[in-house]
Every structure is written in C-alpha cells, then in structure tokens.
Design a protein around this motif. Structure first.
Motif, PDB file in Angstrom:
ATOM      1  N   LEU A   8    -104.679 -16.553-110.452  1.00 45.50           N
ATOM      2  CA  LEU A   8    -104.459 -17.227-111.920  1.00 45.50           C
ATOM      3  C   LEU A   8    -105.845 -16.557-112.358  1.00 45.50           C
ATOM      4  O   LEU A   8    -106.776 -16.540-111.842  1.00 45.50           O
TER       5      LEU A   8
ATOM      6  N   SER B 258    -100.835 -15.651-104.898  1.00 44.39           N
ATOM      7  CA  SER B 258    -100.879 -16.021-106.402  1.00 44.39           C
ATOM      8  C   SER B 258    -102.124 -16.115-106.770  1.00 44.39           C
ATOM      9  O   SER B 258    -103.355 -16.500-106.186  1.00 44.39           O
TER      10      SER B 258
ATOM     11  N   PRO C 158     -96.484 -15.323-100.197  1.00 49.13           N
ATOM     12  CA  PRO C 158     -97.023 -14.394-101.172  1.00 49.13           C
ATOM     13  C   PRO C 158     -98.345 -14.945-101.843  1.00 49.13           C
ATOM     14  O   PRO C 158     -98.570 -16.224-101.610  1.00 49.13           O
TER      15      PRO C 158
ATOM     16  N   VAL D 253    -107.606 -17.127-106.799  1.00 44.61           N
ATOM     17  CA  VAL D 253    -106.464 -16.422-105.830  1.00 44.61           C
ATOM     18  C   VAL D 253    -106.094 -17.581-104.795  1.00 44.61           C
ATOM     19  O   VAL D 253    -106.945 -18.011-104.182  1.00 44.61           O
TER      20      VAL D 253
END
Length: 58
Positions: free
Chosen positions: A45, A43, A41, A58
């Motif tokens: 922020l 992630s 996946p 990312v």
C-alpha cells in the motif's frame, strides 16, 4: 540494457495515465513481519510520502 521491472512499471504507468514516484534515496518503508518471513501473497500500500518515510507499507 534496462531493468525489465522498470520497463514493466513504465508500461503500466502509461496504460493508466499515472506518474512514477520513486522513493527518495534513504527513505524508509513499513515492512510487516509476515512479508519479511516470506509469507505470500505480499500486499503493498502506498500513502503520500511524509518526513523520512517513503509512503510504502508492505
């Protein structure tokens, strides 16, 4: 017709009582090599925008 992603984001914003902060046109984001290679996946922020950075990593 509105972009379904924009509609979904607005729904989440309303549910949690937050504001939408769109990145400024031309601002930069940080992208990890793993995200660029399609490893999932992914992630993400978000930090407050600073200078020409959007705040997204990312």
């Amino acid at each position: 017709m509105q972009d379904p992603h924009v509609v979904q984001q607005a729904d989440v914003r309303r549910r949690y009582g937050t504001e939408i902060h769109m990145p400024e046109p031309g601002s930069k984001l940080g992208l990890a090599q793993a995200a660029a290679c399609g490893i999932i996946p992914i992630s993400g922020l978000r930090h407050p925008p600073s200078g020409d950075m959007s705040g997204w990593y990312v």
